[in-house]
Design a protein around this motif. Structure first.
Motif, PDB file in Angstrom:
ATOM      1  N   TYR A 100      -5.689 -18.062 -16.976  1.00  0.00           N
ATOM      2  CA  TYR A 100      -5.625 -19.193 -16.794  1.00  0.00           C
ATOM      3  C   TYR A 100      -4.948 -19.653 -18.509  1.00  0.00           C
ATOM      4  CZ  TYR A 100      -7.564 -24.142 -17.605  1.00  0.00           C
ATOM      5  OH  TYR A 100      -6.948 -25.496 -17.991  1.00  0.00           O
ATOM      6  N   LEU A 101      -5.353 -18.544 -18.929  1.00  0.00           N
ATOM      7  CA  LEU A 101      -4.407 -18.901 -20.577  1.00  0.00           C
ATOM      8  C   LEU A 101      -3.376 -18.417 -19.909  1.00  0.00           C
ATOM      9  CD1 LEU A 101      -7.561 -17.350 -22.643  1.00  0.00           C
ATOM     10  CD2 LEU A 101      -6.683 -19.636 -22.861  1.00  0.00           C
ATOM     11  N   GLY A 102      -3.171 -16.936 -19.612  1.00  0.00           N
ATOM     12  CA  GLY A 102      -1.598 -17.063 -18.825  1.00  0.00           C
ATOM     13  C   GLY A 102      -1.306 -15.528 -20.008  1.00  0.00           C
ATOM     14  N   CYS A 103       0.115 -15.300 -19.801  1.00  0.00           N
ATOM     15  CA  CYS A 103       0.763 -13.755 -20.459  1.00  0.00           C
ATOM     16  C   CYS A 103       1.072 -14.311 -22.141  1.00  0.00           C
ATOM     17  CB  CYS A 103       1.636 -12.956 -19.704  1.00  0.00           C
ATOM     18  SG  CYS A 103       2.986 -14.497 -19.542  1.00  0.00           S
ATOM     19  N   ARG A 104       1.425 -15.809 -22.397  1.00  0.00           N
ATOM     20  CA  ARG A 104       1.365 -15.737 -23.132  1.00  0.00           C
ATOM     21  C   ARG A 104       0.857 -15.896 -24.819  1.00  0.00           C
ATOM     22  NH1 ARG A 104       5.498 -20.135 -22.493  1.00  0.00           N
ATOM     23  NH2 ARG A 104       4.476 -22.086 -24.577  1.00  0.00           N
ATOM     24  N   VAL A 105      -0.839 -15.771 -24.073  1.00  0.00           N
ATOM     25  CA  VAL A 105      -2.100 -15.540 -25.633  1.00  0.00           C
ATOM     26  C   VAL A 105      -2.546 -14.354 -25.365  1.00  0.00           C
ATOM     27  CG1 VAL A 105      -4.197 -16.436 -25.543  1.00  0.00           C
ATOM     28  CG2 VAL A 105      -2.619 -18.196 -24.559  1.00  0.00           C
ATOM     29  N   THR A 106      -2.287 -14.019 -27.085  1.00  0.00           N
ATOM     30  CA  THR A 106      -3.408 -12.752 -27.267  1.00  0.00           C
ATOM     31  C   THR A 106      -4.690 -13.155 -27.227  1.00  0.00           C
ATOM     32  OG1 THR A 106      -1.932 -11.237 -28.096  1.00  0.00           O
ATOM     33  CG2 THR A 106      -4.150 -11.102 -28.892  1.00  0.00           C
ATOM     34  N   ILE A 107      -6.048 -12.442 -26.218  1.00  0.00           N
ATOM     35  CA  ILE A 107      -6.688 -12.677 -26.943  1.00  0.00           C
ATOM     36  C   ILE A 107      -7.874 -11.513 -27.078  1.00  0.00           C
ATOM     37  CG2 ILE A 107      -9.265 -13.257 -25.471  1.00  0.00           C
ATOM     38  CD1 ILE A 107      -7.179 -13.506 -22.575  1.00  0.00           C
ATOM     39  N   ALA A 108      -8.448 -12.674 -28.324  1.00  0.00           N
ATOM     40  CA  ALA A 108      -8.703 -10.986 -29.073  1.00  0.00           C
ATOM     41  C   ALA A 108     -10.850 -11.290 -29.014  1.00  0.00           C
ATOM     42  CB  ALA A 108      -8.814 -11.091 -30.911  1.00  0.00           C
ATOM     43  N   LEU A 109     -11.245 -10.570 -29.513  1.00  0.00           N
ATOM     44  CA  LEU A 109     -12.860 -10.935 -29.134  1.00  0.00           C
ATOM     45  C   LEU A 109     -13.405  -9.573 -30.078  1.00  0.00           C
ATOM     46  CD1 LEU A 109     -14.188  -8.304 -27.420  1.00  0.00           C
ATOM     47  CD2 LEU A 109     -12.871  -8.832 -25.510  1.00  0.00           C
ATOM     48  N   ARG A 110     -14.989  -9.844 -30.472  1.00  0.00           N
ATOM     49  CA  ARG A 110     -16.016  -8.618 -31.374  1.00  0.00           C
ATOM     50  C   ARG A 110     -17.174  -8.571 -30.265  1.00  0.00           C
ATOM     51  NH1 ARG A 110     -20.696 -10.003 -34.947  1.00  0.00           N
ATOM     52  NH2 ARG A 110     -21.011  -8.262 -36.609  1.00  0.00           N
ATOM     53  N   ALA A 111     -16.663  -7.045 -29.739  1.00  0.00           N
ATOM     54  CA  ALA A 111     -17.948  -6.612 -29.167  1.00  0.00           C
ATOM     55  C   ALA A 111     -19.146  -6.281 -29.507  1.00  0.00           C
ATOM     56  CB  ALA A 111     -17.269  -5.743 -28.136  1.00  0.00           C
ATOM     57  N   ALA A 112     -20.175  -6.543 -28.971  1.00  0.00           N
ATOM     58  CA  ALA A 112     -21.276  -5.612 -29.061  1.00  0.00           C
ATOM     59  C   ALA A 112     -21.457  -4.482 -29.290  1.00  0.00           C
ATOM     60  CB  ALA A 112     -22.631  -6.896 -28.641  1.00  0.00           C
ATOM     61  N   GLN A 264     -14.310  -7.895 -43.815  1.00  0.00           N
ATOM     62  CA  GLN A 264     -15.189  -6.865 -43.688  1.00  0.00           C
ATOM     63  C   GLN A 264     -14.591  -6.172 -42.338  1.00  0.00           C
ATOM     64  OE1 GLN A 264     -19.060  -7.126 -43.113  1.00  0.00           O
ATOM     65  NE2 GLN A 264     -19.125  -7.594 -44.903  1.00  0.00           N
ATOM     66  N   GLN A 265     -13.471  -5.228 -42.386  1.00  0.00           N
ATOM     67  CA  GLN A 265     -13.006  -5.161 -40.742  1.00  0.00           C
ATOM     68  C   GLN A 265     -13.953  -4.422 -39.871  1.00  0.00           C
ATOM     69  OE1 GLN A 265     -10.281  -1.176 -41.509  1.00  0.00           O
ATOM     70  NE2 GLN A 265      -9.806  -1.121 -39.742  1.00  0.00           N
ATOM     71  N   ASP A 266     -13.819  -4.809 -38.502  1.00  0.00           N
ATOM     72  CA  ASP A 266     -15.290  -4.388 -37.711  1.00  0.00           C
ATOM     73  C   ASP A 266     -14.889  -3.928 -36.567  1.00  0.00           C
ATOM     74  OD1 ASP A 266     -16.665  -5.669 -35.715  1.00  0.00           O
ATOM     75  OD2 ASP A 266     -17.445  -7.314 -36.724  1.00  0.00           O
ATOM     76  N   ALA A 267     -15.669  -2.989 -36.850  1.00  0.00           N
ATOM     77  CA  ALA A 267     -15.271  -1.842 -35.792  1.00  0.00           C
ATOM     78  C   ALA A 267     -15.396  -2.203 -34.156  1.00  0.00           C
ATOM     79  CB  ALA A 267     -16.527  -0.490 -35.753  1.00  0.00           C
ATOM     80  N   ASN A 268     -16.099  -3.118 -33.957  1.00  0.00           N
ATOM     81  CA  ASN A 268     -16.153  -3.447 -32.247  1.00  0.00           C
ATOM     82  C   ASN A 268     -14.899  -4.349 -32.018  1.00  0.00           C
ATOM     83  OD1 ASN A 268     -18.581  -1.850 -32.243  1.00  0.00           O
ATOM     84  ND2 ASN A 268     -20.076  -3.795 -33.744  1.00  0.00           N
ATOM     85  N   GLY A 269     -13.740  -4.222 -32.434  1.00  0.00           N
ATOM     86  CA  GLY A 269     -12.921  -5.154 -32.551  1.00  0.00           C
ATOM     87  C   GLY A 269     -12.506  -5.515 -31.102  1.00  0.00           C
ATOM     88  N   PHE A 270     -11.414  -5.955 -29.902  1.00  0.00           N
ATOM     89  CA  PHE A 270     -11.057  -5.881 -29.149  1.00  0.00           C
ATOM     90  C   PHE A 270      -9.806  -6.603 -28.704  1.00  0.00           C
ATOM     91  CE2 PHE A 270     -14.407  -3.233 -28.392  1.00  0.00           C
ATOM     92  CZ  PHE A 270     -14.088  -2.085 -27.175  1.00  0.00           C
ATOM     93  N   THR A 271      -8.598  -6.553 -27.441  1.00  0.00           N
ATOM     94  CA  THR A 271      -7.961  -7.350 -27.670  1.00  0.00           C
ATOM     95  C   THR A 271      -7.087  -7.077 -26.658  1.00  0.00           C
ATOM     96  OG1 THR A 271      -5.472  -6.198 -28.809  1.00  0.00           O
ATOM     97  CG2 THR A 271      -6.894  -7.709 -30.305  1.00  0.00           C
ATOM     98  N   GLN A 272      -6.707  -8.159 -25.785  1.00  0.00           N
ATOM     99  CA  GLN A 272      -5.435  -8.564 -24.571  1.00  0.00           C
ATOM    100  C   GLN A 272      -4.985  -8.995 -25.172  1.00  0.00           C
ATOM    101  OE1 GLN A 272      -5.964  -9.924 -20.558  1.00  0.00           O
ATOM    102  NE2 GLN A 272      -7.233  -8.838 -20.366  1.00  0.00           N
ATOM    103  N   LEU A 273      -3.582  -8.576 -25.472  1.00  0.00           N
ATOM    104  CA  LEU A 273      -2.657  -8.338 -26.094  1.00  0.00           C
ATOM    105  C   LEU A 273      -1.378  -9.418 -25.192  1.00  0.00           C
ATOM    106  CD1 LEU A 273      -1.067  -5.709 -28.065  1.00  0.00           C
ATOM    107  CD2 LEU A 273      -2.462  -7.617 -29.567  1.00  0.00           C
ATOM    108  N   ARG A 274      -0.641 -10.780 -25.487  1.00  0.00           N
ATOM    109  CA  ARG A 274       0.572 -11.298 -25.196  1.00  0.00           C
ATOM    110  C   ARG A 274       1.740 -10.484 -24.568  1.00  0.00           C
ATOM    111  NH1 ARG A 274       0.515 -12.558 -30.356  1.00  0.00           N
ATOM    112  NH2 ARG A 274      -0.767 -14.086 -30.430  1.00  0.00           N
ATOM    113  N   GLN A 275       2.005 -11.079 -23.637  1.00  0.00           N
ATOM    114  CA  GLN A 275       3.781 -10.050 -23.553  1.00  0.00           C
ATOM    115  C   GLN A 275       4.857 -11.179 -23.662  1.00  0.00           C
ATOM    116  OE1 GLN A 275       3.487  -9.907 -19.041  1.00  0.00           O
ATOM    117  NE2 GLN A 275       1.279  -9.228 -18.410  1.00  0.00           N
ATOM    118  N   TRP A 276       4.143 -12.038 -23.975  1.00  0.00           N
ATOM    119  CA  TRP A 276       6.225 -12.709 -24.792  1.00  0.00           C
ATOM    120  C   TRP A 276       5.553 -14.640 -25.884  1.00  0.00           C
ATOM    121  CZ3 TRP A 276       7.288 -17.638 -22.738  1.00  0.00           C
ATOM    122  CH2 TRP A 276       6.780 -17.880 -21.496  1.00  0.00           C
TER     123      TRP A 276
END
Length: 276
Positions: A100-112, A264-276
């Protein structure tokens, strides 16, 4: 119900969800939240994108995103009732949200911590650029000589492009329509001015109850090292209140900057990077 019967579930975008149903899922999955009804109601009222999973009329899982739909998003929660886990529901919720967000958006999250092996399986990459300002930490708000910081000023996509260029940030500065939508869909925009000159900006999203995500922090190079970035962040922290945890993705050159501001730098960060 047999394992793997995902076809019996229905997935919806921005479907109405009740506070009671959300609270039940949080409690069942042991989310670390103050689950008072007013805070949950505020959260539901300020989420621009949710993807939910249903079995009949029962809500069994959901993902919620803070996003401008153009450049940045933060996945604030992914939760599935324990009885329905390991059936691909979380994977479906993420895929629908990402599509839904598409390839224009970088998605970040903090995982458990217990989910750190899960997200690489569903297209996310571990990232050490996620920083968090915990709820308990406040930043002092100090007035700067000749600089005015405000959340009230309206700026244009052209002005946003100019401050990004002046700060040296890589952003889609030649797509003014996209920049304007990034402004229109932000929850908060704080700007710093010297007279009538825009010299800094902080832009982001919040659910008003638990989390805030800072998508952009930009200060013109000629005005850097004067405390403007600190002041922008301090006023965001003050105005959002101590109940909000602030997160952001730091640029490589800013990795040493944010710890100076108590992030604080978080050790549980993840991303799915935008393509453009």
């Amino acid at each position: 119900m047999k394992e793997g019967e995902v076809v019996m579930f229905v997935y919806k975008i921005n479907a109405a969800m009740t506070v009671a149903a959300i609270k039940m899922i949080y409690q069942a999955t042991a989310f670390d939240k103050d689950l008072t009804v007013p805070r949950l109601a505020t959260m539901l009222a300020h989420i621009p994108l949710t993807v939910s999973a249903w079995q009949g009329k029962q809500l069994i899982g959901f993902a919620r995103y803070l996003t401008d739909f153009e450049y940045s998003a933060y996945l604030s929660d992914l939760a599935v009732l324990p009885a329905y886990q390991r059936q691909g529901i979380g994977r479906h919720l993420l895929k629908i949200g990402c599509d839904y967000l598409g390839c224009r958006v970088t998605i970040a999250l903090r995982a458990a911590p217990t989910a750190k092996t899960y997200y690489p399986q569903v297209g996310f990459t571990a990232c050490d650029h996620l920083f968090r300002l915990p709820r308990a930490i406040q930043l002092p708000v100090n007035k700067l000589p000749s600089i005015t910081v405000t959340a009230q000023a309206k700026i244009s996509g052209q002005q946003l492009a100019q401050i990004f260029q002046a700060a040296g940030l890589r952003r889609p500065v030649h797509d003014l329509g996209r920049l304007q939508r990034m402004l229109n869909n932000a929850t908060f925009i704080y700007t710093a001015w010297q007279g009538t000159e825009l010299v800094g900006i902080a832009r982001g999203f919040t659910d008003g109850a638990y989390v805030g995500y800072i998508a952009d922090l930009a200060v013109a190079k000629s005005f850097q090292r004067q405390g403007i970035g600190r002041q922008l962040l301090a006023q965001i922290r003050r105005d959002l209140g101590p109940q909000i945890s602030l997160l952001l993705l730091a640029a490589s050159e800013a990795m040493t900057y944010y710890p100076q501001l108590s992030f604080q730098q978080d050790a549980n960060g993840f991303t799915q990077l935008r393509q453009w």
